[in-house]
Design a protein around this motif. Structure first.
Motif, PDB file in Angstrom:
ATOM      1  N   GLU A 119       0.837  -1.209   0.000  1.00  0.00           N
ATOM      2  CA  GLU A 119       0.000   0.000   0.000  1.00  0.00           C
ATOM      3  C   GLU A 119       0.875   1.262   0.000  1.00  0.00           C
ATOM      4  O   GLU A 119       0.590   2.234  -0.705  1.00  0.00           O
ATOM      5  CB  GLU A 119      -0.910   0.005   1.243  1.00  0.00           C
ATOM      6  CG  GLU A 119      -2.042  -1.015   1.154  1.00  0.00           C
ATOM      7  CD  GLU A 119      -2.679  -1.332   2.512  1.00  0.00           C
ATOM      8  OE1 GLU A 119      -3.356  -2.361   2.589  1.00  0.00           O
ATOM      9  OE2 GLU A 119      -2.472  -0.565   3.472  1.00  0.00           O
ATOM     10  N   PHE A 120       1.944   1.236   0.765  1.00  0.00           N
ATOM     11  CA  PHE A 120       2.831   2.408   0.823  1.00  0.00           C
ATOM     12  C   PHE A 120       3.531   2.633  -0.520  1.00  0.00           C
ATOM     13  O   PHE A 120       3.820   3.757  -0.903  1.00  0.00           O
ATOM     14  CB  PHE A 120       3.858   2.263   1.950  1.00  0.00           C
ATOM     15  CG  PHE A 120       3.245   2.365   3.325  1.00  0.00           C
ATOM     16  CD1 PHE A 120       2.180   3.235   3.575  1.00  0.00           C
ATOM     17  CD2 PHE A 120       3.713   1.602   4.377  1.00  0.00           C
ATOM     18  CE1 PHE A 120       1.599   3.333   4.836  1.00  0.00           C
ATOM     19  CE2 PHE A 120       3.145   1.690   5.642  1.00  0.00           C
ATOM     20  CZ  PHE A 120       2.085   2.563   5.863  1.00  0.00           C
TER      21      PHE A 120
ATOM     22  N   LYS B  85       2.238   2.168  -3.393  1.00  0.00           N
ATOM     23  CA  LYS B  85       1.267   2.888  -4.244  1.00  0.00           C
ATOM     24  C   LYS B  85       1.254   4.372  -3.882  1.00  0.00           C
ATOM     25  O   LYS B  85       1.233   5.247  -4.749  1.00  0.00           O
ATOM     26  CB  LYS B  85      -0.135   2.290  -4.053  1.00  0.00           C
ATOM     27  CG  LYS B  85      -0.286   0.976  -4.775  1.00  0.00           C
ATOM     28  CD  LYS B  85      -1.738   0.513  -4.762  1.00  0.00           C
ATOM     29  CE  LYS B  85      -1.779  -0.974  -5.087  1.00  0.00           C
ATOM     30  NZ  LYS B  85      -2.610  -1.725  -4.158  1.00  0.00           N
ATOM     31  N   LEU B  86       1.320   4.626  -2.588  1.00  0.00           N
ATOM     32  CA  LEU B  86       1.352   6.019  -2.114  1.00  0.00           C
ATOM     33  C   LEU B  86       2.573   6.746  -2.671  1.00  0.00           C
ATOM     34  O   LEU B  86       2.525   7.901  -3.087  1.00  0.00           O
ATOM     35  CB  LEU B  86       1.449   6.011  -0.595  1.00  0.00           C
ATOM     36  CG  LEU B  86       0.319   6.642   0.174  1.00  0.00           C
ATOM     37  CD1 LEU B  86       0.306   6.145   1.596  1.00  0.00           C
ATOM     38  CD2 LEU B  86       0.473   8.147   0.162  1.00  0.00           C
ATOM     39  N   LYS B  87       3.681   6.019  -2.689  1.00  0.00           N
ATOM     40  CA  LYS B  87       4.941   6.585  -3.176  1.00  0.00           C
ATOM     41  C   LYS B  87       4.839   6.894  -4.679  1.00  0.00           C
ATOM     42  O   LYS B  87       5.357   7.902  -5.145  1.00  0.00           O
ATOM     43  CB  LYS B  87       6.053   5.570  -2.904  1.00  0.00           C
ATOM     44  CG  LYS B  87       7.444   6.002  -3.291  1.00  0.00           C
ATOM     45  CD  LYS B  87       8.416   4.865  -2.946  1.00  0.00           C
ATOM     46  CE  LYS B  87       9.667   4.957  -3.769  1.00  0.00           C
ATOM     47  NZ  LYS B  87      10.616   5.959  -3.318  1.00  0.00           N
ATOM     48  N   GLU B  88       4.159   6.009  -5.396  1.00  0.00           N
ATOM     49  CA  GLU B  88       3.989   6.260  -6.839  1.00  0.00           C
ATOM     50  C   GLU B  88       3.213   7.554  -7.069  1.00  0.00           C
ATOM     51  O   GLU B  88       3.503   8.331  -7.982  1.00  0.00           O
ATOM     52  CB  GLU B  88       3.267   5.087  -7.503  1.00  0.00           C
ATOM     53  CG  GLU B  88       4.216   3.937  -7.805  1.00  0.00           C
ATOM     54  CD  GLU B  88       3.494   2.607  -8.015  1.00  0.00           C
ATOM     55  OE1 GLU B  88       2.274   2.614  -8.271  1.00  0.00           O
ATOM     56  OE2 GLU B  88       4.176   1.560  -7.896  1.00  0.00           O
TER      57      GLU B  88
ATOM     58  N   THR C  98       8.918  10.431  -1.983  1.00  0.00           N
ATOM     59  CA  THR C  98       8.686   9.872  -0.648  1.00  0.00           C
ATOM     60  C   THR C  98       9.583   8.649  -0.480  1.00  0.00           C
ATOM     61  O   THR C  98       9.729   7.844  -1.402  1.00  0.00           O
ATOM     62  CB  THR C  98       7.217   9.416  -0.518  1.00  0.00           C
ATOM     63  OG1 THR C  98       6.384  10.466  -0.938  1.00  0.00           O
ATOM     64  CG2 THR C  98       6.881   9.004   0.901  1.00  0.00           C
ATOM     65  N   LEU C  99      10.192   8.528   0.690  1.00  0.00           N
ATOM     66  CA  LEU C  99      11.019   7.345   0.948  1.00  0.00           C
ATOM     67  C   LEU C  99      10.255   6.399   1.871  1.00  0.00           C
ATOM     68  O   LEU C  99       9.581   6.832   2.810  1.00  0.00           O
ATOM     69  CB  LEU C  99      12.333   7.737   1.614  1.00  0.00           C
ATOM     70  CG  LEU C  99      13.302   8.578   0.771  1.00  0.00           C
ATOM     71  CD1 LEU C  99      14.522   8.960   1.611  1.00  0.00           C
ATOM     72  CD2 LEU C  99      13.742   7.821  -0.478  1.00  0.00           C
ATOM     73  N   VAL C 100      10.385   5.098   1.590  1.00  0.00           N
ATOM     74  CA  VAL C 100       9.752   4.094   2.449  1.00  0.00           C
ATOM     75  C   VAL C 100      10.852   3.219   3.034  1.00  0.00           C
ATOM     76  O   VAL C 100      11.722   2.722   2.313  1.00  0.00           O
ATOM     77  CB  VAL C 100       8.758   3.216   1.647  1.00  0.00           C
ATOM     78  CG1 VAL C 100       8.122   2.166   2.561  1.00  0.00           C
ATOM     79  CG2 VAL C 100       7.681   4.076   1.002  1.00  0.00           C
ATOM     80  N   GLY C 101      10.833   3.050   4.357  1.00  0.00           N
ATOM     81  CA  GLY C 101      11.878   2.257   5.003  1.00  0.00           C
ATOM     82  C   GLY C 101      11.297   1.192   5.898  1.00  0.00           C
ATOM     83  O   GLY C 101      10.225   1.350   6.480  1.00  0.00           O
TER      84      GLY C 101
END
Ligand code: SAM
Ligand code: SF4
Ligand code: F3S
Length: 474
Positions: free
Chosen positions: A92-93, A95-98, A103-106
């Motif tokens: 889900e994150f 998709k949010l980043k796209e 946005t960075l996801v870690g």
């Protein structure tokens, strides 16, 4: 299906996906992080350390994920289901980043440690991977990830305790706080992934623990829980004086901060909890009369395969000792159904041990094989899922009867209760906790009481997980 009891506090690693509350700090930062935490209380406490490191590096916290420049998921690997939940969340994150490039996801915590760079390189779900002992390097890793490099640090340490970092209490009720006193685990319970994800056991500087607890008390907190995978093996040697501190001594130092500052701890390993600890608990009214004493199984044969290093008889002798020294102490446990080779007879022994130990509450799971553990290497996960689930249900049913009986014994008694806030169901009622860690709900009445006050409540009835009562005429 995952079954667990309703009462969740320090030792409940079934807590999932809680995000921190936003703070007034939101206004003073131009970059924001969002952190969602899964797993045990130690992971939630670690997220507060991470929050402190990030705030010192210009990131404010937000609970609105769509506002975040950095999304972090602090993860748990203890059972397969916990990992599946996180994977879903990461998708889900992504998709949010796209939708919001940059946005960075870690991923933080135990899954980061277990899977290392797999989620970054093979599955491309995250931009950075940070193991539990590498949080100090987060600012550098964020900078690397920001330039498109692979940002991974999963090095485990023999020394890191984050003892000098003052955690940022972002999702706290301002009354109860957690303080980590050690990290890692040296036990090798054959079913457990924690020693592999958290590394070797190390104890934190006792002075920094007491200072953190005192600071919380001065900020208005009324209760702290000292956290470790095996708190009774806490042992810190002061390098300057060569004087060492045991858990019993640490507990006493924290209890002495103030008689109106409650102290709890979790988790105790039955092999390590000492008479010294029990006597210190009995000596101080503000050390809560509750011991979480995971048993895992009631069969000595299973306990040996689990490498728990005690037998059924030894465990029951420990329970008897607790009751002898503190007749009013509640005892709770963790139990695993359907471990490798478990027979119906082994399973019946678990239920009979529960009845003898008279647990007030248990956290109950069916066995989930974890790659890399001793059990995964040595034994076959040979109990069919249906049998595991049926046995788990029988354990849950047995605990339900025991919890009911335990609550029934409380009817008519009066307890000192620390008010934690409004009851979830009715704003005209307070919710608080007894020293034994039972939740109590009672009408506010016309008293001028507030969150953080101690009151005396007489129990008159109970529902599944809650005692119901009324204020005693204090
Ligand atoms: N350190 C604590 C102790 O020694 O009891 C508990 C740590 S573990 C994070 C919490 C509980 O998860 C364990 O007590 C055990 O009941 C359960 N658990 C651990 N590994 C498991 C597995 N592979 N399958 C099912 N339950 C497991
Ligand atoms: Fe896991 Fe055993 Fe350590 Fe608890 S004591 S964290 S169950 S290895
Ligand atoms: Fe805790 Fe889960 Fe790790 S229970 S130590 S977060 S594997």
């Amino acid at each position: 299906m995952e079954l667990y009891s309703t009462d969740t506090k320090a030792h409940d690693e079934s807590r999932q996906g809680e995000a921190f509350e936003s703070t007034p700090m939101e206004r003073h930062f131009d970059k924001f992080f969002y952190v969602e935490s899964y797993g045990c209380a130690m992971n939630f406490a670690d997220s507060e350390v991470v929050a402190s490191i990030l705030e010192n590096n210009g990131y404010g916290s937000t609970r609105k994920v769509e506002l975040a420049d950095l999304i972090l998921v602090n993860t748990c690997s203890v059972r397969e289901k916990a990992e599946q939940t996180v994977r879903k969340r990461l998708t889900e994150f992504r998709k949010l980043k796209e939708a919001k490039p940059g946005t960075l996801v870690g991923i933080l915590g135990c899954m980061a440690e277990r899977l290392k760079s797999q989620l970054l390189e093979e599955e491309k779900l995250v931009d950075l991977v940070v193991g539990p002992d590498a949080y100090r390097t987060l600012p550098d890793l964020i900078a690397e990830a920001g330039t498109g490099q692979k940002a991974v640090n999963v090095i485990l340490s023999r020394e890191e305790t984050y003892g000098d970092i003052s955690p940022v209490r972002l999702d706290s009720n301002g009354i109860s706080g957690f303080v980590s006193i050690m990290r890692g685990c040296n036990n090798m319970c054959s079913f457990c992934v924690v020693p592999f994800t958290r590394g070797r056991e190390r104890s934190r500087d006792a002075f920094s623990i007491v200072a953190e607890c005192r600071d919380l008390f001065e900020k208005g907190f009324k209760e702290i829980t000292l956290l470790g995978q095996n708190v009774d093996s806490y042992y810190w040697n002061n390098p300057e004086t060569n004087v060492s501190v045991t858990f019993a001594e640490l507990l006493e130092s924290v209890a002495l901060i103030s008689p109106v500052f409650r102290v709890r701890f979790s988790t105790s390993h039955p092999k390590d909890i000492t008479d010294d600890v029990l006597h210190i608990m009995a000596k101080y009214a503000n050390i809560c009369k509750h011991i979480h004493l995971p048993v895992q199984s009631g069969s000595s044969r299973m306990l040996q395969l689990m490498n728990r290093t005690y037998t059924r008889e030894w465990y029951l002798a420990k329970v008897a000792r607790i009751r002898e020294i503190m007749p009013d102490c509640s005892i709770t446990a963790d139990i695993i159904a359907g471990f490798c080779t478990e027979t119906e007879e082994d399973h019946k022994q678990t239920i009979s041990l529960m009845q003898i130990a008279q647990y007030d509450l248990s956290y109950m799971y069916f066995y989930s094989e974890r790659p890399g553990t001793l059990a995964a290497k040595r034994y076959q996960d040979d109990i069919p899922e249906l049998v595991k689930k049926r046995r788990l249900q029988e354990i849950v049913d047995a605990q339900w009867i025991l919890s009911n009986e335990s609550n029934k014994r409380d009817v008519g008694k009066t307890f000192e209760v620390l008010i934690e806030g409004n009851s979830k169901k009715n704003a005209d009622e307070w919710m608080g906790r007894t020293s034994q860690s039972k939740v109590v709900v009672f009408p506010k009445g016309i008293n001028n009481l507030k969150k953080g006050d101690y009151v005396h409540v007489t129990v008159s009835n109970f529902t599944k997980g809650t005692l119901l009562g009324a204020l005693k005429n204090n």
